[in-house]
Design an enzyme around this catalytic site. Sequence first.
Site, mmCIF file in Angstrom:
data_model
loop_
_atom_site.group_PDB
_atom_site.id
_atom_site.type_symbol
_atom_site.label_atom_id
_atom_site.label_comp_id
_atom_site.label_asym_id
_atom_site.label_seq_id
_atom_site.Cartn_x
_atom_site.Cartn_y
_atom_site.Cartn_z
ATOM 1 N N HIS A 98 73.707 55.084 23.923
ATOM 2 C CA HIS A 98 73.756 55.453 25.341
ATOM 3 C C HIS A 98 75.221 55.561 25.772
ATOM 4 O O HIS A 98 76.067 54.794 25.298
ATOM 5 C CB HIS A 98 73.025 54.403 26.195
ATOM 6 N N GLU A 168 71.840 63.499 27.651
ATOM 7 C CA GLU A 168 72.227 62.885 28.924
ATOM 8 C C GLU A 168 73.684 63.216 29.219
ATOM 9 O O GLU A 168 74.589 62.458 28.821
ATOM 10 C CB GLU A 168 72.094 61.357 28.839
ATOM 11 N N GLY A 174 73.595 58.835 37.213
ATOM 12 C CA GLY A 174 73.907 57.989 38.364
ATOM 13 C C GLY A 174 74.294 58.758 39.612
ATOM 14 O O GLY A 174 74.964 58.225 40.494
ATOM 15 N N GLY A 237 66.766 56.406 34.592
ATOM 16 C CA GLY A 237 67.466 55.174 34.946
ATOM 17 C C GLY A 237 66.925 54.599 36.246
ATOM 18 O O GLY A 237 65.826 54.048 36.302
#
Length: 258
Positions: A98, A168, A174, A237
């Site tokens: 990640h 990603e 975010g 997320g």
Amino acid sequence: MANTKIIVANWKMNPESSEESKKIAVEIKNSIKSFNKNKIVICPPFVFLNEISNIFLKNEKISIGAQDIFVGDGVSHTGEISSEMLKNIGVKYVIIGHSDRRESLDSDSLVREKLFGALKDGFKAILCIGEKERNEHGDHFHEVKGQIESAITKLSKNLIKNLIIAYEPIWAIGKKESEAVKPEDLHEMTIFIRRVASDILGIKEAEKIKILYGGSVTKNNAKEIIEKGNVDGLLIGRESLKTENFIKLIKSANHMDR
Ligand code: 13P
């Protein structure tokens, strides 16, 4: 089953207490019983893995994943969690590389080592890749290509069926939902990812790889991202911790043409 999507909840470093984590898990379990046709994977922090795994015991539609794995030899690695420990509590999936970890902890070679180790140990491995930023020269394609080549070159054929690639892009993580990748750009990227994988592993093997997207996915944009983005599922997320929204997101993924 060809239409089954994989929806992965990456809880990252949340929530803060065991009670909260169990509450979220039980709500998810109870609400999606009746309608879900997708594969859901919940990835809580290590400290909650065991109790969350118990909640989903024998649940065919919901599996448990770890957010990382340790693959070195021996028994003396303070602070690490081994494959065996994860297997013994029913973990089936592992997130690898990640961007949160690549930033400071996981180099390309460590990501490769973890990927090979996790697949060899029988886990389904979710390999995260994605560029830091995009520019008009298309440098992001080179960045993504490098990450894939470094991670999967010489991967043996019998392990490929358990490989999942999660695209990603770091610039989309975010953010607000309007800042998620544009579905048409995602479509282009998934074709590219499969082509790079195919150059390394051969077309037949590359077609077996599931490709997910992650980065500011919400209940509102999930359906369009899957349908127009040409992906097999999502890595979520923040929205995965807002139970009501997460349930709506899973519902919307139930009604898809792709
Ligand atoms: P957000 O969905 O919160 O943008 O996080 C994406 C992500 O990093 C999932 O692994």
